[in-house]
Design an enzyme around this catalytic site. Structure first.
Site: not given
Ligand code: GUN
Ligand code: ZN
Length: 315
Positions: A275, A270, A272, A87, A122
């Site tokens: 976790c 969770c 994952c 960016d 931009d």
């Protein structure tokens, strides 16, 4: 090249060629801070991350990173051999009220450090910008995209126009022939932050209805996993997330339904890997840095997992 393999509503399952790499879309570009990498790139790769994004303005601002990245290039500096999106600093100009950045210089710097996807500077258009201001910012943005085209081939074309749908339409029509690597819909972060999803949807649909269909479309700054399915259904193909890390720094635990405060949880809802092997009481005993690292990992698993869910739903 962007090949559409399957679709559902306006959602597309695609294969996008970026330089020598082929990646699946919808995809999430994971934001990497050049000054601070909490999760090693090889861990991200194992999770299924295929694209990372970093900020050329931040790299260029600090003499040490400017020197190192100029010498070694982005890929060696970040230890990432997949595609890297950069960016330009537009969002920093907006969020930190910085002065205008020189477009040409910023583009040439991205080229020098060997970015795979180069973003011009931009002009960020705010929801409050009236038609006259938004139009002026759009004219300047289009000028800078055309300058990017004259300097590099692998550029990104951001669509501005603010809340003015007629301007968004004009932007898409004026940029329909520039042949970028990707179109990005810019200036939408405030709508997401303020939960203005109707307006966000109108902006995305207006852009999608006026852009050529055979290019990927990036929803700039769409970082919360709860918006991926919605924005994919409207036709967006690429997202980017700094949210996983920013949320972790303020103790926030992301879920696909919204954000929770980690300190207020009695259990982690969770499964994952992070976790699965951490109880809430153990989390509470951690140092601040360990807490941040745990939350960063969990947030990243949720983010990447939701993208996989979205792709599988299209199939
Ligand atoms: N990141 C979030 N929003 C924007 C935007 O409108 N333009 C650019 N370049 N980056 C962004
Ligand atoms: Zn988790």
């Amino acid at each position: 090249m962007f090949e559409i393999i399957d679709r559902d509503a306006s959602a597309r399952l695609g294969e996008w060629t970026v330089g020598k790499h082929k990646i699946k879309t919808p995809t999430i570009a994971i934001v990497v801070n050049p000054n601070r990498q909490v999760i090693p790139p090889e861990v991200m790769k194992k999770m299924g991350v295929e694209l990372i994004i970093t900020n050329s303005y931040i790299i260029n601002k600090k003499p040490e990173t400017r020197k190192m990245f100029s010498k070694r290039g982005l890929h060696a500096s970040l230890n990432w051999d997949g595609p890297i999106y950069t960016d330009s600093g537009t969002f920093q100009m907006f969020s930190q009220s910085l002065k205008d950045l020189p477009n040409k210089k910023i583009i040439q710097f991205q080229k020098k450090i060997k970015s795979d996807i180069i973003t011009p500077v931009d002009v960020f258009t705010l929801p409050k910008d009236d038609l006259k201001i938004a139009k002026k910012k759009l004219t300047e943005t289009i000028k800078r995209i055309k300058e990017a085209k004259s300097l590099v081939r692998n550029f990104n074309a951001p669509i501005q126009g603010g809340r003015h749908l007629a301007l968004r339409k004009q932007a898409c029509q004026k940029l329909a022939k520039v042949d970028p690597l990707i179109y990005s819909i810019g200036g939408i972060v405030p709508y997401m932050e303020q939960y203005r999803f109707t307006k966000l949807g109108e902006i995305i649909l207006t852009c999608k209805g006026n852009l050529p269909p055979n290019y990927p479309v990036h929803a700039f700054g769409a970082g919360h996993p709860m918006v991926f399915a919605f924005l994919t259904a409207l036709g967006c193909d690429v997202f980017d997330s700094a949210m996983y890390s920013l949320a972790a720094q303020r103790g926030a635990y992301l879920t696909v339904r919204g954000t929770l405060e980690a300190a207020s949880l009695r259990e982690f809802p969770c499964t994952c890997p992070a976790c699965s092997c951490t109880t809430v009481s153990y989390f509470k005993s951690m140092s601040l840095y360990q807490k941040e690292k745990f939350l960063t990992l969990h947030n990243l698993y949720v983010t990447v997992g939701e993208i996989r869910t979205v792709r599988q739903a299209i199939r």
